[in-house]
Design an enzyme around this catalytic site. Structure first.
Site: not given
Length: 551
Positions: A214, A274
């Site tokens: 957002d 990751e």
């Protein structure tokens, strides 16, 4: 009926780390999707129960608007616990069950992260505002007043008025780009960035496949707190804020869009990397430089994967000339990045109403949206052709609408509950009184009604999604020769040895159009695609399309 699981069973979900490139993402506004416990508000278990329907559309992922613990001043975009589920939506166990179900259906899960600000009830802010000496005293944007007691600069809130709120505890102002109850976090504080990245890891560890970010360009503010310059009247654009909002009177170069934001986005991307096959799409809330920022934020492989701005979420008519200009601007500013396109979402008037679309126009624009270079977001109910609901002032929930009524009616009209059946006044959404009234005009377009009508728009969306999924050129291909010839928008999409010529008559007129040189075979008959006449020209009826494969 085929479901997405027929094509992408769960074990293949992690196989393609670039699954997001060209993906179609279905946005779910949880308050309004499906109520499972009879309180009139949609919830996570309701979403889980409707996932077979979502999967049947053929989308790649869902994006769920905020369901975090919140006082709901801005309906979840004011977060008081980033790692908790608000009780009105369920529990963390309900969330886990939803993710497991989605994955079993071959649908990935993206969630909305609101990182630019928190609720004023978040423990971080409660501690920060207590005094000037506590460990989180610099976690939010605090500033001294001017000598005359007024705010430190001229920054404005999107929700109207000054973006600064006086706090008597610290005898300072704090920044809120949105509601007073939504204080902005201080991204110049390393501990804030670390804490937010821990939130990212929390949800990735729970199995989410990505995030919608957002207000991605609001994260960082100017440390010198310089005032924004005035924006000349002729350059004002009501795309981000309604025309009656003074927010449009400034060029917001200091309150948002700061270059330091890129450093955080690189840290954020490193965390995503990751994990296997994760992604993020950022919302660029900017009227003047939206595509430039999209290009900056998605360039290379170390920032966000994709962004969307508001070019096609505005009220500007969807003409061939308009589409060509925007796509040319994307080529100019986002050549090294990736766009995500949408015509509707939870913040804007539904495009069926915003553009006053006929049924043929809805079909043509669906096919066009799913033919553009980039990824795509569909908003719940868009596949049913829902128009903007008319919500009376006394039924309004959105503070934005209450503030600027009647010139701007807020966002409730696009947030009314999903219509599943026409057999009762609540449309199968709830057994109670819904949190927003259901439009009686929507009942005839309910999913259950359209399921039994082979000619319904719902089936066109399914066919268009299937067509996109079976043509790699439309998913990840380049686009070339984007041109507006009169009312016809046309371009080619190419990937490997597959080239598709796309032509769209974006008008109510019947037009003739020259095919490009080469050998072409008409495809997409199920989408209303027309083939050339005996004169070799395309004769396109009102809002008709033509799709051709080069042989």
């Amino acid at each position: 009926m085929n479901t997405k699981a027929d094509f992408d069973m769960g074990t293949t979900l992690a196989a393609d780390k670039d699954w997001w490139r060209g993906a179609v993402i279905y946005q779910i506004y949880p308050r309004s999707f499906q109520d499972s416990n009879g309180d009139g508000i949609g919830d996570l278990n309701g979403i889980t129960s409707r996932l077979p329907y979502v999967a049947s559309l053929g989308v790649d992922a869902i994006w769920i608007s905020p369901f975090f613990t919140s006082p709901m001043k801005d309906f979840g975009y004011d977060v008081s616990d980033y790692c908790g589920v608000d009780p009105m939506f369920g529990t963390l166990s309900d969330f886990d069950a939803m993710v497991e179900t989605a994955h079993s259906l071959g649908v990935r899960v993206m969630i909305d992260l609101v990182l630019s600000h928190t609720s004023d009830q978040h423990p971080w802010f409660v501690e920060s505002r207590a005094n000037r000496d506590n460990p989180k005293s610099d976690w939010f944007v605090w500033a001294e007043p001017k000598d005359d007691g007024t705010p430190p600069n001229n920054w404005l809130s999107i929700f109207g008025g000054s973006a600064w709120q006086w706090d008597a505890r610290r005898e300072q102002y704090y920044l809120h780009n949105f509601l007073v109850e939504q204080p902005d976090l201080n991204f110049h504080c390393p501990a804030v960035q670390d804490a937010l990245l821990d939130v990212v890891r929390f949800w990735l560890d729970r199995g989410v496949d990505g995030f919608r970010l957002d207000t991605i360009n609001f994260y960082v503010h100017d440390q010198e707190l310089r005032s924004n310059p005035a924006l000349p009247k002729e350059q004002r654009d009501a795309t981000i804020a309604p025309s009656v909002n003074p927010y449009n009177h400034q060029l917001h170069v200091y309150s948002k869009n700061r270059p330091e934001n890129l450093t955080f986005l690189e840290r954020f991307r490193a965390v995503l990397d990751e994990y296997d096959a994760t992604t993020a799409v950022g919302e660029v809330g900017e009227a003047q430089r939206g595509l430039e920022i999209m290009g900056e934020y998605t360039a290379g492989d170390d920032r966000v994967h994709m962004c969307y701005s508001f070019e096609f979420l505005s009220g500007t008519a969807p003409t061939a000339e308009r589409f060509a200009k925007v796509l040319h601007d994307v080529d100019k500013h986002v050549s090294d990045g990736w766009a995500c396109w949408a015509f509707s979402n939870h913040d804007v008037v539904r495009h069926a109403s915003r553009w006053n679309l006929s049924d043929p126009a809805k079909r043509a624009l669906c096919t066009l949206l799913l033919s553009l270079r980039g990824s795509v977001c569909l908003y719940q109910g868009e596949e049913l052709g829902l128009n903007e609901a008319d919500v009376a002032f006394e039924d309004l929930q959105d503070p934005y609408g209450v503030e600027f009524w009647p010139e701007f009616k807020g966002r409730d009209g696009c947030r009314t509950p999903m219509v599943w059946e026409a057999s009762n006044q609540n449309a199968g959404f709830t057994s109670a009184t819904p949190w927003l009234p259901i439009s009686t005009e929507h009942l005839h377009a309910a999913a259950g009604v359209q399921e039994h009508d082979p000619a319904a728009l719902l089936h066109h969306y399914r066919k268009a999604l299937n067509f996109r999924r079976t043509h790699p050129a439309l998913i990840k291909g380049a686009h070339e020769k984007v041109t507006a010839t009169g009312s016809v928008l046309h371009f080619t999409r190419t990937h490997g040895d597959q080239t598709i010529y796309c032509a769209f008559n974006l008008s109510d007129d019947v037009v003739s159009h020259d095919m490009p040189d080469g050998n072409w075979v008409t495809i997409g008959a199920e989408l209303g695609s027309t083939q050339p006449g005996i004169d070799g020209k395309l004769h396109l009826g009102a809002w008709q399309v033509s799709l051709s494969l080069k042989t």
